[in-house]
Design a protein around this motif. Structure first.
Motif, PDB file in Angstrom:
ATOM      1  N   LEU A 124      26.374  44.539  13.327  1.00 39.88           N
ATOM      2  CA  LEU A 124      26.505  45.548  14.395  1.00 39.88           C
ATOM      3  C   LEU A 124      26.421  46.963  13.847  1.00 39.88           C
ATOM      4  N   ARG A 125      26.992  47.173  12.669  1.00 42.00           N
ATOM      5  CA  ARG A 125      27.005  48.533  12.107  1.00 42.00           C
ATOM      6  C   ARG A 125      25.915  48.764  11.063  1.00 42.00           C
ATOM      7  N   MET A 126      24.973  47.847  10.960  1.00 38.77           N
ATOM      8  CA  MET A 126      23.895  48.015   9.972  1.00 38.77           C
ATOM      9  C   MET A 126      23.083  49.283  10.270  1.00 38.77           C
ATOM     10  N   VAL A 127      22.925  49.620  11.570  1.00 36.56           N
ATOM     11  CA  VAL A 127      22.182  50.846  11.917  1.00 36.56           C
ATOM     12  C   VAL A 127      22.948  52.096  11.469  1.00 36.56           C
ATOM     13  N   VAL A 128      24.263  52.012  11.504  1.00 42.86           N
ATOM     14  CA  VAL A 128      25.071  53.155  11.038  1.00 42.86           C
ATOM     15  C   VAL A 128      24.905  53.312   9.530  1.00 42.86           C
ATOM     16  N   ALA A 129      24.926  52.171   8.829  1.00 45.48           N
ATOM     17  CA  ALA A 129      24.715  52.206   7.376  1.00 45.48           C
ATOM     18  C   ALA A 129      23.337  52.793   7.066  1.00 45.48           C
ATOM     19  N   LYS A 130      22.332  52.411   7.847  1.00 47.38           N
ATOM     20  CA  LYS A 130      20.972  52.928   7.635  1.00 47.38           C
ATOM     21  C   LYS A 130      20.913  54.439   7.877  1.00 47.38           C
ATOM     22  N   GLU A 131      21.586  54.889   8.925  1.00 49.08           N
ATOM     23  CA  GLU A 131      21.621  56.335   9.201  1.00 49.08           C
ATOM     24  C   GLU A 131      22.243  57.108   8.048  1.00 49.08           C
ATOM     25  N   GLU A 132      23.343  56.582   7.528  1.00 52.09           N
ATOM     26  CA  GLU A 132      24.009  57.269   6.408  1.00 52.09           C
ATOM     27  C   GLU A 132      23.116  57.254   5.164  1.00 52.09           C
ATOM     28  N   LEU A 133      22.441  56.139   4.951  1.00 52.23           N
ATOM     29  CA  LEU A 133      21.531  56.047   3.805  1.00 52.23           C
ATOM     30  C   LEU A 133      20.371  57.035   3.950  1.00 52.23           C
ATOM     31  N   ASP A 134      19.771  57.082   5.143  1.00 54.40           N
ATOM     32  CA  ASP A 134      18.653  58.004   5.373  1.00 54.40           C
ATOM     33  C   ASP A 134      19.094  59.451   5.171  1.00 54.40           C
ATOM     34  N   THR A 135      20.294  59.767   5.663  1.00 56.79           N
ATOM     35  CA  THR A 135      20.802  61.138   5.520  1.00 56.79           C
ATOM     36  C   THR A 135      20.969  61.498   4.045  1.00 56.79           C
ATOM     37  N   LEU A 136      21.527  60.574   3.282  1.00 57.93           N
ATOM     38  CA  LEU A 136      21.742  60.907   1.867  1.00 57.93           C
ATOM     39  C   LEU A 136      20.426  60.980   1.103  1.00 57.93           C
ATOM     40  N   MET A 137      19.474  60.117   1.445  1.00 60.82           N
ATOM     41  CA  MET A 137      18.182  60.145   0.741  1.00 60.82           C
ATOM     42  C   MET A 137      17.422  61.444   1.004  1.00 60.82           C
ATOM     43  N   ASN A 138      17.692  62.065   2.156  1.00 58.95           N
ATOM     44  CA  ASN A 138      16.998  63.315   2.500  1.00 58.95           C
ATOM     45  C   ASN A 138      17.774  64.559   2.095  1.00 58.95           C
ATOM     46  N   HIS A 139      18.918  64.369   1.489  1.00 59.08           N
ATOM     47  CA  HIS A 139      19.719  65.529   1.092  1.00 59.08           C
ATOM     48  C   HIS A 139      19.028  66.270  -0.058  1.00 59.08           C
ATOM     49  N   PRO A 140      18.990  67.603   0.024  1.00 59.31           N
ATOM     50  CA  PRO A 140      18.294  68.371  -1.020  1.00 59.31           C
ATOM     51  C   PRO A 140      18.798  68.107  -2.445  1.00 59.31           C
ATOM     52  N   ASP A 141      20.064  67.749  -2.603  1.00 61.24           N
ATOM     53  CA  ASP A 141      20.587  67.503  -3.956  1.00 61.24           C
ATOM     54  C   ASP A 141      20.182  66.141  -4.523  1.00 61.24           C
ATOM     55  N   LEU A 142      19.566  65.300  -3.675  1.00 58.73           N
ATOM     56  CA  LEU A 142      19.141  63.971  -4.147  1.00 58.73           C
ATOM     57  C   LEU A 142      17.654  63.738  -3.987  1.00 58.73           C
ATOM     58  N   LYS A 143      17.065  64.454  -3.040  1.00 60.95           N
ATOM     59  CA  LYS A 143      15.737  64.113  -2.559  1.00 60.95           C
ATOM     60  C   LYS A 143      14.681  63.931  -3.652  1.00 60.95           C
ATOM     61  N   HIS A 144      14.610  64.858  -4.578  1.00 57.34           N
ATOM     62  CA  HIS A 144      13.521  64.769  -5.553  1.00 57.34           C
ATOM     63  C   HIS A 144      13.983  64.306  -6.921  1.00 57.34           C
ATOM     64  N   ARG A 145      15.114  63.620  -6.948  1.00 59.93           N
ATOM     65  CA  ARG A 145      15.621  63.122  -8.235  1.00 59.93           C
ATOM     66  C   ARG A 145      15.433  61.617  -8.321  1.00 59.93           C
ATOM     67  N   ARG A 146      14.984  61.177  -9.492  1.00 58.82           N
ATOM     68  CA  ARG A 146      14.737  59.742  -9.700  1.00 58.82           C
ATOM     69  C   ARG A 146      16.004  59.029 -10.141  1.00 58.82           C
ATOM     70  N   ILE A 147      17.078  59.161  -9.375  1.00 54.50           N
ATOM     71  CA  ILE A 147      18.296  58.487  -9.801  1.00 54.50           C
ATOM     72  C   ILE A 147      18.309  57.054  -9.247  1.00 54.50           C
ATOM     73  N   PRO A 148      18.783  56.105 -10.055  1.00 50.18           N
ATOM     74  CA  PRO A 148      18.787  54.707  -9.617  1.00 50.18           C
ATOM     75  C   PRO A 148      19.818  54.443  -8.515  1.00 50.18           C
ATOM     76  N   ILE A 149      19.443  53.589  -7.584  1.00 50.81           N
ATOM     77  CA  ILE A 149      20.362  53.182  -6.514  1.00 50.81           C
ATOM     78  C   ILE A 149      20.509  51.660  -6.543  1.00 50.81           C
ATOM     79  N   LEU A 150      21.733  51.239  -6.748  1.00 50.55           N
ATOM     80  CA  LEU A 150      22.047  49.808  -6.733  1.00 50.55           C
ATOM     81  C   LEU A 150      22.699  49.478  -5.398  1.00 50.55           C
ATOM     82  N   PHE A 151      22.095  48.549  -4.664  1.00 50.52           N
ATOM     83  CA  PHE A 151      22.658  48.112  -3.385  1.00 50.52           C
ATOM     84  C   PHE A 151      23.366  46.774  -3.582  1.00 50.52           C
ATOM     85  N   PHE A 152      24.568  46.675  -3.043  1.00 48.50           N
ATOM     86  CA  PHE A 152      25.229  45.380  -2.970  1.00 48.50           C
ATOM     87  C   PHE A 152      25.264  44.952  -1.507  1.00 48.50           C
ATOM     88  N   ALA A 153      24.594  43.832  -1.203  1.00 45.70           N
ATOM     89  CA  ALA A 153      24.711  43.191   0.101  1.00 45.70           C
ATOM     90  C   ALA A 153      25.949  42.316  -0.016  1.00 45.70           C
TER      91      ALA A 153
END
Ligand code: GTP
Ligand code: MG
Length: 171
Positions: free
Chosen positions: A89-118
């Protein structure tokens, strides 16, 4: 012995996804706590792997604290993003938060690794890690190395695989 290279990690994801439980399990057994409560604000934790010393900012995922996350983007060298695989039910909320952080200027153009735990793969209605990556549209992440692992933080399953991958991105 040799001092291990230090890596600053941000642990993010919605409330109740299992962030604190995961970080706790990655610590040596004598440093683990038994009672895990919802995180207020954030807490700073440490754990080591064979070659690295991780300092983790374990952030609260509650809505009212999520505005804290962005203040830590600048100084982080890796992100662990935790999803409750059972909380479709809240997967869309998680996606919104992820999209917001990926577009943040402090992260956007940095090749930092992201590890996801399902996480919470042990629960009966949990969806697979493949399904989680589809629901979050992870295939759209082109400018950062990422990896997703199914995990059961209560038993500690899947955590080592994820951390091994993360460690490998620093070599
Ligand atoms: P906030 O600090 O509020 O952002 O939450 P959090 O993401 O740190 O979640 P936390 O680690 O506090 O875990 C929330 C609840 O989920 C606790 O009751 C945990 O025991 C439970 N939990 C965590 N991981 C798992 C898992 O893999 N499987 C199951 N069944 N329960 C889990
Ligand atoms: Mg927590």
């Amino acid at each position: 012995g040799l001092k291990k290279k230090e890596v600053h990690v941000l642990c993010l994801g919605l409330d109740n996804s299992g962030k604190t439980t995961i970080i706790n399990k990655l610590k040596p057994s004598n440093a683990q706590t038994q009672d895990i409560v919802p995180t207020i604000g954030f807490s700073v934790e440490k754990f080591k792997t064979s070659s690295l010393s991780f300092t983790v900012f374990d952030m609260s995922g509650q809505g009212r604290y999520r505005n804290l996350w962005e203040h830590y983007y600048k100084d982080c060298q890796a992100i662990i993003f935790v999803i409750d695989s059972n909380d479709t039910l809240r997967m869309v909320v998680a996606k919104e938060e992820l999209d917001t952080l990926m577009n943040h200027p402090d992260l956007k153009h940095r090749r930092i690794p992201i590890l996801f735990f399902a996480n919470k793969m042990d629960l009966r209605f949990a969806v697979s890690s493949v399904k989680v990556s589809q629901l979050l549209a992870l295939e759209n992440i082109k400018d950062k190395p990422w990896h997703i692992c199914a995990s059961d933080a209560l038993k500690g399953e899947g955590l080592q695989e994820g951390v091994d991958w993360l460690q490998g991105t620093f070599h």
